[in-house]
Structures are given as structure tokens and as C-alpha cells.
Design a protein around this motif. Structure first.
Motif, PDB file in Angstrom:
ATOM      1  N   MET A  37      -0.825  -6.883  15.705  1.00 32.85           N
ATOM      2  CA  MET A  37      -2.142  -7.059  16.342  1.00 32.85           C
ATOM      3  C   MET A  37      -2.330  -8.499  16.773  1.00 32.85           C
ATOM      4  SD  MET A  37      -4.946  -6.890  13.259  1.00 32.85           S
ATOM      5  CE  MET A  37      -4.796  -7.912  11.780  1.00 32.85           C
TER       6      MET A  37
ATOM      7  N   TYR B 268       0.835  -1.212   0.000  1.00 23.91           N
ATOM      8  CA  TYR B 268       0.000   0.000   0.000  1.00 23.91           C
ATOM      9  C   TYR B 268       0.865   1.257   0.000  1.00 23.91           C
ATOM     10  CZ  TYR B 268       0.913  -0.175   5.085  1.00 23.91           C
ATOM     11  OH  TYR B 268       1.502  -0.232   6.324  1.00 23.91           O
TER      12      TYR B 268
ATOM     13  N   LYS C 206     -12.776  -8.584  15.724  1.00 25.78           N
ATOM     14  CA  LYS C 206     -11.740  -9.606  15.864  1.00 25.78           C
ATOM     15  C   LYS C 206     -10.539  -9.164  16.683  1.00 25.78           C
ATOM     16  CE  LYS C 206     -12.634 -11.677  11.316  1.00 25.78           C
ATOM     17  NZ  LYS C 206     -12.081 -11.889   9.960  1.00 25.78           N
TER      18      LYS C 206
HETATM   19  C1  HEM Z   1      -7.295  -7.451   7.346  1.00 24.59           C
HETATM   20  C2  HEM Z   1      -7.180  -5.032  11.499  1.00 24.59           C
HETATM   21  C3  HEM Z   1      -4.707  -1.484   9.370  1.00 24.59           C
HETATM   22  C4  HEM Z   1      -5.569  -3.543   5.123  1.00 24.59           C
HETATM   23  C5  HEM Z   1      -7.470  -7.101   8.660  1.00 24.59           C
HETATM   24  C6  HEM Z   1      -8.118  -7.921   9.642  1.00 24.59           C
HETATM   25  C7  HEM Z   1      -8.096  -7.233  10.795  1.00 24.59           C
HETATM   26  C8  HEM Z   1      -7.424  -5.987  10.557  1.00 24.59           C
HETATM   27  C9  HEM Z   1      -8.679  -7.694  12.117  1.00 24.59           C
HETATM   28  C10 HEM Z   1      -8.745  -9.312   9.404  1.00 24.59           C
HETATM   29  C11 HEM Z   1      -7.794 -10.383   9.868  1.00 24.59           C
HETATM   30  C12 HEM Z   1      -8.465 -11.719   9.875  1.00 24.59           C
HETATM   31  O1  HEM Z   1      -9.480 -11.882   9.208  1.00 24.59           O
HETATM   32  O2  HEM Z   1      -7.958 -12.617  10.572  1.00 24.59           O
HETATM   33  C13 HEM Z   1      -6.445  -3.885  11.292  1.00 24.59           C
HETATM   34  C14 HEM Z   1      -6.013  -2.981  12.334  1.00 24.59           C
HETATM   35  C15 HEM Z   1      -5.299  -1.984  11.738  1.00 24.59           C
HETATM   36  C16 HEM Z   1      -5.317  -2.264  10.319  1.00 24.59           C
HETATM   37  C17 HEM Z   1      -6.318  -3.151  13.817  1.00 24.59           C
HETATM   38  C18 HEM Z   1      -4.589  -0.807  12.334  1.00 24.59           C
HETATM   39  C19 HEM Z   1      -4.103  -0.825  13.569  1.00 24.59           C
HETATM   40  C20 HEM Z   1      -4.771  -1.710   8.026  1.00 24.59           C
HETATM   41  C21 HEM Z   1      -4.264  -0.815   7.012  1.00 24.59           C
HETATM   42  C22 HEM Z   1      -4.537  -1.388   5.818  1.00 24.59           C
HETATM   43  C23 HEM Z   1      -5.182  -2.648   6.085  1.00 24.59           C
HETATM   44  C24 HEM Z   1      -3.555   0.517   7.281  1.00 24.59           C
HETATM   45  C25 HEM Z   1      -4.250  -0.895   4.425  1.00 24.59           C
HETATM   46  C26 HEM Z   1      -3.209  -0.195   4.124  1.00 24.59           C
HETATM   47  C27 HEM Z   1      -6.064  -4.791   5.372  1.00 24.59           C
HETATM   48  C28 HEM Z   1      -6.356  -5.751   4.323  1.00 24.59           C
HETATM   49  C29 HEM Z   1      -6.837  -6.894   4.961  1.00 24.59           C
HETATM   50  C30 HEM Z   1      -6.843  -6.585   6.383  1.00 24.59           C
HETATM   51  C31 HEM Z   1      -6.171  -5.553   2.819  1.00 24.59           C
HETATM   52  C32 HEM Z   1      -7.279  -8.190   4.310  1.00 24.59           C
HETATM   53  C33 HEM Z   1      -8.734  -8.088   4.023  1.00 24.59           C
HETATM   54  C34 HEM Z   1      -9.235  -9.367   3.452  1.00 24.59           C
HETATM   55  O3  HEM Z   1      -8.465 -10.159   2.924  1.00 24.59           O
HETATM   56  O4  HEM Z   1     -10.444  -9.572   3.563  1.00 24.59           O
HETATM   57  N1  HEM Z   1      -7.055  -5.937   9.241  1.00 24.59           N
HETATM   58  N2  HEM Z   1      -6.001  -3.429  10.088  1.00 24.59           N
HETATM   59  N3  HEM Z   1      -5.305  -2.810   7.435  1.00 24.59           N
HETATM   60  N4  HEM Z   1      -6.348  -5.330   6.587  1.00 24.59           N
HETATM   61 FE1  HEM Z   1      -6.099  -4.404   8.341  1.00 24.59          FE
END
Ligand code: HEM
Length: 158
Positions: A140, A36, A119
Motif C-alpha cells: 500500500m 496473524y 490514509k
Molecule cells: C495499520 C491499511 C490489512 C493489521 C494499517 C494502517 C493502514 C492500514 C493505513 C496505518 C498505517 C499508518 O498509520 O501509517 C490496511 C489495508 C489493508 C490492511 C489497506 C488491506 C489491503 C490489514 C490486515 C491486518 C492489518 C489483514 C491484520 C491481519 C494492521 C495493524 C496495523 C495496521 C495491526 C497497526 C495498527 C497500529 O499500530 O495502530 N493498516 N491494512 N491490516 N494494520 Fe492494516
């Protein structure tokens, strides 16, 4: 104090102030890894209090399509501790507590509260500035996975 001067309480964190842009990589055992683009802004001038206003936005590399964004307030204390509140575009909120090291330009944060999250159980964030480059790691823990990295990024000062 004029509009440009940094509040004495914020001065030890002046290495953060300004706009930063770069790229990061995300992953987790339960998802596909991704890359990203990101811009971070740390500003202080709107406040006559020792508070830094923080905002972040991210986008897909290539298409530029917006991804996650967040904003908040960084509240350093004279004893080297810091409290940070962050609201994420996903609806998740964080209260982070930690420490800063002005000499080595490091800030370490550990969640005290993660709210409105399906989650996520715990979040840590470590920021490090070397010359005009910032790097950070966000880890996390979820209901299924122990604490481990979700995001790593490198940004340059604009
Ligand atoms: C997936 C939390 C920041 C992009 C996830 C998941 C969680 C999460 C809980 C799902 C994990 C699972 O299903 O086991 C967070 C937290 C963040 C954060 C707490 C900040 C502290 C970001 C940022 C981006 C991002 C900044 C983008 C630049 C994604 C993407 C996925 C994801 C692309 C996968 C989604 C998918 O495959 O369905 N995140 N996230 N996240 N996150 Fe984050």
C-alpha cells in the motif's frame, strides 16, 4: 450446468477455489510489525455468473482475537483481465483491476479506486499458487509513505 460445475468463465481461476488457512506477517515503516492467522475462501457455486465470491478473516496468533476481515467479488474476463471489488471491515473499499495467468497460477491486482480511506492512496495485491500452497503480498501507499509491503502470507488448501 449442475450446482458443482464451475462456470467456464471461472474455470481458468479454479486454482483459487476452496478454503485456505495459514499465517501472515504485517508491517510498514510507520507501525510495529505483527503476525496473524488467516482464512480465505473462494467460492463460486452461489453464482451462475462468472463470479468468484471471496471472503477473508484474520486473527491474532495466540489469543485468536479477531483482526481485519474483508469480502468481495472476483470477476475474471475471457481475455485474462480481472476486476475485483473488496469491502474491508475498516470501512475501506477497493476496486482492483489486473490480470491472471492460469498456467502459472498468478493473479496481479492494482487499485483503480480506494474509497473511504483516511490514509491509504493505493493498494496492490499479488497472489501465487504453487501446488497446494498460496502466497500473497499486499502493498500500500499512504499519504506519508510510498508503495511498499504491508502484508505477506502463506496459506495451505484445506
Ligand atoms: C495499520 C491499511 C490489512 C493489521 C494499517 C494502517 C493502514 C492500514 C493505513 C496505518 C498505517 C499508518 O498509520 O501509517 C490496511 C489495508 C489493508 C490492511 C489497506 C488491506 C489491503 C490489514 C490486515 C491486518 C492489518 C489483514 C491484520 C491481519 C494492521 C495493524 C496495523 C495496521 C495491526 C497497526 C495498527 C497500529 O499500530 O495502530 N493498516 N491494512 N491490516 N494494520 Fe492494516
Amino acid at each position: 450446468m449442475d450446482g458443482d460445475s464451475v462456470h467456464p468463465g471461472v474455470a481458468p481461476l479454479s486454482f483459487l477455489l476452496g478454503r485456505w488457512r495459514g499465517e501472515g506477517e504485517g508491517g510498514f515503516p510507520t507501525i510495529n510489525s505483527f503476525k496473524y492467522g488467516e482464512e480465505l475462501t473462494f467460492s463460486h457455486s452461489a453464482h451462475k455468473q462468472p463470479v468468484i465470491v471471496y471472503s477473508q478473516k484474520t486473527w491474532k496468533l495466540g489469543s485468536g482475537e479477531p483482526m481485519h476481515s474483508e469480502s468481495g467479488y472476483w470477476r475474471p474476463k475471457p481475455n485474462g483481465s480481472i476486476e475485483v471489488v473488496i469491502a474491508q471491515s475498516t470501512g475501506l473499499v477497493e476496486v482492483q483491476k489486473g490480470t491472471f495467468d492460469a498456467e502459472n497460477k498468478v493473479v496481479k491486482l492494482q487499485s483503480e479506486l480506494v474509497g473511504n480511506a483516511l490514509k491509504v492512496r493505493e493498494i496492490t495485491r499479488v497472489f501465487n499458487v504453487v501446488d497446494a500452497e498460496m502466497s500473497y503480498v499486499v502493498e500500500m501507499a499512504t499519504n506519508l509513505v510510498n508503495l511498499q509491503p504491508h502484508l505477506k502470507a502463506f496459506l495451505k488448501k484445506l
